[in-house]
Enzyme design. Structure first.
Site, short mmCIF file in Angstrom:
data_model
loop_
_atom_site.label_atom_id
_atom_site.label_comp_id
_atom_site.label_asym_id
_atom_site.label_seq_id
_atom_site.Cartn_x
_atom_site.Cartn_y
_atom_site.Cartn_z
N SER A 64 0.75 -1.48 0.02
CA SER A 64 -0.26 -0.05 -0.05
C SER A 64 0.48 1.56 -0.11
CB SER A 64 -0.86 -0.30 1.33
OG SER A 64 -1.58 -1.21 1.22
N THR A 134 -5.16 -12.49 -0.65
CA THR A 134 -4.31 -13.49 -0.14
C THR A 134 -5.37 -13.51 1.04
OG1 THR A 134 -3.54 -11.12 1.19
CG2 THR A 134 -2.35 -13.05 -0.40
N TYR A 172 -10.84 2.39 4.71
CA TYR A 172 -9.93 1.54 3.01
C TYR A 172 -10.29 1.30 2.47
CZ TYR A 172 -4.79 0.60 2.98
OH TYR A 172 -3.20 0.72 1.71
N SER A 173 -10.01 1.49 1.35
CA SER A 173 -10.48 0.85 -0.05
C SER A 173 -9.74 0.45 -0.56
CB SER A 173 -12.12 0.91 -0.08
OG SER A 173 -12.47 0.20 -1.45
N ASN A 174 -9.27 -0.39 -1.40
CA ASN A 174 -8.44 -0.65 -2.57
C ASN A 174 -8.96 0.26 -3.92
OD1 ASN A 174 -5.67 -1.73 -0.98
ND2 ASN A 174 -7.02 -3.69 -1.18
N GLY A 312 2.90 -1.26 3.41
CA GLY A 312 2.07 -1.57 2.72
C GLY A 312 2.80 -3.15 3.10
#
Length: 376
Positions: A64, A134, A172-174, A312
């Site tokens: 991240s 993962t 938190y969002s990718n 990250g």
């Protein structure tokens, strides 16, 4: 020219990284720049079953920390007049039917409310799965060379209910950063890796940093990354150093070195990449967890001031990046470890980062869980 110190010159720093090995990490390399010069040290091993330490100038998947690079490119495009920070993202990417209240700023600050495509949580704590990331165990291992298009990651996320009304909360969002990548590509007409090279890597001479997008290899030298899963009552540990990072996209796909991360964060906070007003915007934290635009802004403890940071972790590799607001003191680190679906080293990761920040910045503390959240 900075003075490079050995582990014997800073035994307290060497002890701190050796404690991380005792906590379960396979290998750690750390680089500190401060008023005493530069210190570099390593501990543990680069590869299971061998004795060699991790290479001090080795490459690592930075997870991240990619978000800080991506946010910087977006803000550079704001400075060039190609993007407006408070304009609706839907105006740039109409094909997704995004809520028009979601602005570019909300993407960078994780306040859009968009579902995280690698998995998210309902308000009652129920886990809602996303793609086989993962936390999926063997399913991720078996699919780790698959290619995902960023558009399909976004569409999967948008098929799920929003977490909250845009701008009303933080999560938190990718997905936010995959949308940021697509925004970069739309307004420039070039792949994100080319814009990264034009705006950051080239100007700063970051020759050890790459945005692989779909490439599976990691440049030499590097320590190895591992993943552990259970099957039929047996525990299997797999070397996952090579994998296709398109599953995380610009949420965490980049590769770098501790030297390049130091150069990047010190140049960023030192005003070499962004005009002062945009750097100020970047380092203005939202109130819930202290997230700015691609960075966490944290109190480093009594009499220690503020640190600008992002950490990250991604599939057995992790990177730490901390700086004082003026860039005069930095801590960057590369970690290798055995990852698993339960994120078993999560607590150790938190304690380790807190210990290192205490040691380097004095009386400090690592921030909320999100700052060290793996790019899952």
């Amino acid at each position: 020219m900075s003075l490079t110190l050995t582990d014997q010159d800073r035994p307290e720093l060497q002890k701190a990284i050796e404690e991380m090995i005792d906590a379960g990490f396979t290998g750690v390399t750390m680089r500190v720049h401060d008023e005493r010069g530069e210190w570099v040290g390593s501990a543990g091993v680069a590869k299971l079953g061998e004795n060699a330490k991790p290479p001090v100038d080795g490459h690592v998947r930075i997870g991240s920390n990619t978000k800080t690079f991506t946010a910087t490119v977006v803000l550079q495009l704001v400075a060039e007049g190609k993007v407006e920070l408070d304009s609706p993202v839907a105006g740039y990417l109409p094909e997704f039917g995004l809520d028009r209240r979601i602005t570019v700023r909300m993407l960078l600050q994780h306040t859009s409310g968009v579902f995280n495509f690698t998995g998210d949580f309902d308000p009652d704590g129920t886990q809602v799965p996303g793609i086989p990331a993962t936390p999926s165990g063997k399913e991720w291992v078996d699919n780790r060379f698959a290619t995902y298009r960023p558009e399909e990651l976004v569409r999967l996320a948008l098929s799920k209910p929003s977490r909250f009304e845009p701008g009303t909360d933080w999560s938190y969002s990718n997905t936010n950063y995959v949308l940021a990548r697509l925004l970069i590509e739309k307004v420039t007409g070039r792949p994100v890796a080319e814009e990264m090279q034009r705006l950051i890597l080239g100007p700063l001479g970051l020759t050890g940093t790459v945005q692989p997008t779909t490439e599976t290899d990691i440049p030499e030298p590097h320590a190895h990354a591992y993943y552990r899963y259970e099957e039929d009552g047996q525990t299997h540990t797999v070397d996952v150093t090579r994998h296709n990072p398109s599953w995380i996209s610009s949420g965490g796909d980049m590769i770098s070195t501790t030297q390049d991360l130091h150069t990047f964060i010190s140049a960023l906070v030192g005003g070499k990449l962004l005009p002062a007003p945009l750097l100020a915007e970047m380092c203005t934290p939202e109130p819930k967890v202290g997230y700015g635009l691609g960075v966490f802004v944290q109190d480093a403890g009594e009499n220690s001031g503020t640190v600008i940071t992002h950490n990250g972790g991604i599939a057995g590799h992790a990177a730490l990046m901390y700086s004082t607001p003026d860039g005069s003191r930095t801590l960057t680190a590369a970690l290798n470890y055995v990852d698993d679906a339960a994120l078993s080293l999560g607590e150790a990761f938190q304690k380790a980062t807190q210990r290192l920040v205490n040691e380097v910045f004095g009386g400090g503390q690592a921030g909320p869980v999100g700052s060290a959240e793996p790019a899952q």
